[in-house]
Design an enzyme around this catalytic site. Structure first.
Site, PDB file in Angstrom:
ATOM      1  N   SER A  24      -2.117   0.965  -4.447  1.00 17.60           N
ATOM      2  CA  SER A  24      -2.226   2.093  -4.331  1.00 17.60           C
ATOM      3  C   SER A  24      -4.217   2.227  -4.712  1.00 17.60           C
ATOM      4  O   SER A  24      -4.143   2.027  -5.542  1.00 17.60           O
ATOM      5  CB  SER A  24      -1.644   2.494  -5.107  1.00 17.60           C
ATOM      6  N   HIS A  49      -2.118   2.365   0.588  1.00 17.93           N
ATOM      7  CA  HIS A  49      -2.071   3.574  -0.201  1.00 17.93           C
ATOM      8  C   HIS A  49      -2.388   4.078  -0.379  1.00 17.93           C
ATOM      9  O   HIS A  49      -3.863   4.259  -1.505  1.00 17.93           O
ATOM     10  CB  HIS A  49      -0.403   3.451  -0.309  1.00 17.93           C
ATOM     11  N   ASP A  51      -3.711   7.941  -1.959  1.00 12.73           N
ATOM     12  CA  ASP A  51      -2.936   9.128  -2.496  1.00 12.73           C
ATOM     13  C   ASP A  51      -4.143  10.609  -2.456  1.00 12.73           C
ATOM     14  O   ASP A  51      -5.292  10.379  -3.399  1.00 12.73           O
ATOM     15  CB  ASP A  51      -2.631   9.106  -3.585  1.00 12.73           C
ATOM     16  N   MET A  53      -4.425  14.092  -3.994  1.00 15.31           N
ATOM     17  CA  MET A  53      -4.204  15.656  -4.653  1.00 15.31           C
ATOM     18  C   MET A  53      -5.107  16.325  -4.569  1.00 15.31           C
ATOM     19  O   MET A  53      -6.402  16.557  -4.796  1.00 15.31           O
ATOM     20  CB  MET A  53      -4.101  14.881  -6.328  1.00 15.31           C
ATOM     21  N   HIS A  82      -1.051   9.783   1.339  1.00 15.14           N
ATOM     22  CA  HIS A  82      -0.033  10.613   0.881  1.00 15.14           C
ATOM     23  C   HIS A  82      -0.489  11.361   0.514  1.00 15.14           C
ATOM     24  O   HIS A  82      -1.748  11.732  -0.260  1.00 15.14           O
ATOM     25  CB  HIS A  82       0.456   9.457  -0.052  1.00 15.14           C
ATOM     26  N   MET A  84       0.044  14.969  -1.687  1.00 19.57           N
ATOM     27  CA  MET A  84       0.051  15.356  -2.313  1.00 19.57           C
ATOM     28  C   MET A  84      -0.300  17.187  -3.097  1.00 19.57           C
ATOM     29  O   MET A  84      -1.411  17.708  -3.919  1.00 19.57           O
ATOM     30  CB  MET A  84       0.891  14.659  -4.215  1.00 19.57           C
ATOM     31  N   MET A 153       9.771   8.970  -4.370  1.00 15.31           N
ATOM     32  CA  MET A 153       8.812   9.382  -6.064  1.00 15.31           C
ATOM     33  C   MET A 153       9.773   8.263  -6.901  1.00 15.31           C
ATOM     34  O   MET A 153      10.919   9.239  -6.925  1.00 15.31           O
ATOM     35  CB  MET A 153       8.275  10.195  -5.823  1.00 15.31           C
ATOM     36  N   ASP A 191       7.453   4.917  -4.633  1.00 11.80           N
ATOM     37  CA  ASP A 191       6.251   4.259  -5.337  1.00 11.80           C
ATOM     38  C   ASP A 191       6.110   5.415  -6.508  1.00 11.80           C
ATOM     39  O   ASP A 191       6.772   5.985  -6.196  1.00 11.80           O
ATOM     40  CB  ASP A 191       5.465   5.571  -4.138  1.00 11.80           C
TER      41      ASP A 191
END
Length: 232
Positions: A24, A49, A51, A53, A82, A84, A153, A191
Site C-alpha cells: 500500500s 495498492h 488509497d 481519501m 481504492h 475512500m 477492510m 486490507d
C-alpha cells in the site's frame, strides 16, 4: 491509455493457489516516491495498492488523479485504486484516465452501486466493492454477480498502521463461500493490519487472493527479503 495498459502484464486471478502481495503506497516515503516504486517492483510485488481519501468519507486526505497518473507512468505493476471518497461517481473518469487497473468503491458512498460498478467495467477497468468492518457480507448479495473483486477492510478505513480486527477472518470465509456460489471469478482482497507471520498466513488460508500490506511492507529495510519470506 491503451498503451499504458499493455505494460500491465501480470494477470491477477483467483484460483491460482497463491496469495498476491499488494504493498500500500500510503505507507511509502513520498519524498522518494519514484525510488519506492522501483524498489517495490524489483522486490517482486504483484499489485500496487493506492488509497484515495477525501477527508469526508474517511478522516484523512491523500492524493488525487494527477499523482495516480504519475505513478502509472513510473511502474508496470497493476494499479489497484481504492476510492475512500464521497461522490465516487464524479471522479471515476479521472481515475480511469489516470491508468487504474482496478477501481474499488465503498457501497456506502454509492447511491446506485450497480450502475457505478458497470460503468467502471464498461471502461475496461476491473471493479471492486469494499466492505467496512461493520458492513455485513449479506450486503453483497445483489451485486456479487457483477464484481471483479471484493475488498474486506480488516481495519476502519482512514489511517495506516492499525491493528487487524480478528472477526475479519470470519468475513473472508463468508465472502469466499458467496463467491464460490455466485461468482467464482471474484477476487478477495484484504486490507488493514496484515503483517508477516500468523496474520498473513491465516488470512491467506481463509481464502484471500490479494493481501494489502502498508507499514508492514514499507517499514522494513529489505522489501525483497520480506516478499521471499512471505512466498514461503
Amino acid at each position: 491509455m491503451e498503451e499504458i495498459r499493455k505494460r500491465n502484464n501480470k494477470k491477477i486471478e483467483t484460483g491460482k493457489g497463491k496469495a498476491y502481495i499488494a504493498p500500500s503506497l500510503l505507507s511509502a516515503d513520498f519524498l522518494r516516491l519514484g525510488e519506492e516504486l522501483k524498489a517495490t517492483e524489483e522486490a517482486g510485488a504483484d499489485v500496487l495498492h493506492v488509497d484515495i481519501m477525501d477527508g469526508h468519507f474517511v478522516p484523512n486526505m491523500t492524493i488525487g488523479p494527477a499523482v495516480v497518473k504519475a505513478i502509472r507512468s513510473a511502474t508496470v505493476l497493476p494499479m489497484d485504486v481504492h476510492l475512500m471518497i464521497e461522490n465516487a461517481d464524479r471522479y471515476l473518469d479521472d481515475f480511469i484516465e489516470a491508468g487504474a487497473d482496478f477501481i474499488t468503491v465503498h457501497m456506502e458512498a454509492c447511491v446506485h452501486l450497480n450502475r457505478t460498478v458497470n460503468y467502471i467495467k464498461k471502461h475496461g477497468v476491473r471493479a471492486g466493492v469494499a466492505l467496512n468492518p461493520a458492513t455485513p457480507v449479506s450486503a453483497l448479495q445483489s451485486i456479487i454477480y457483477d464484481l471483479d473483486m471484493v475488498l474486506i477492510m480488516s481495519v476502519n478505513p482512514g489511517f495506516g498502521g492499525q491493528a487487524f480486527i480478528p472477526h475479519a477472518l470470519e468475513k473472508i470465509t463468508e465472502v469466499k463461500r458467496l463467491a464460490e456460489e455466485k461468482n467464482q471469478g471474484a477476487l478477495i482482497e484484504v486490507d488493514g493490519g496484515v503483517k508477516p507471520g500468523e496474520i498473513f498466513e491465516t488470512v491467506a488460508l481463509a481464502g484471500a487472493d490479494i493481501l494489502v500490506m502498508g507499514s508492514a511492507f514499507y517499514g522494513t529495510d529489505d522489501y525483497s527479503g520480506l516478499i521471499r519470506a512471505l512466498r514461503k
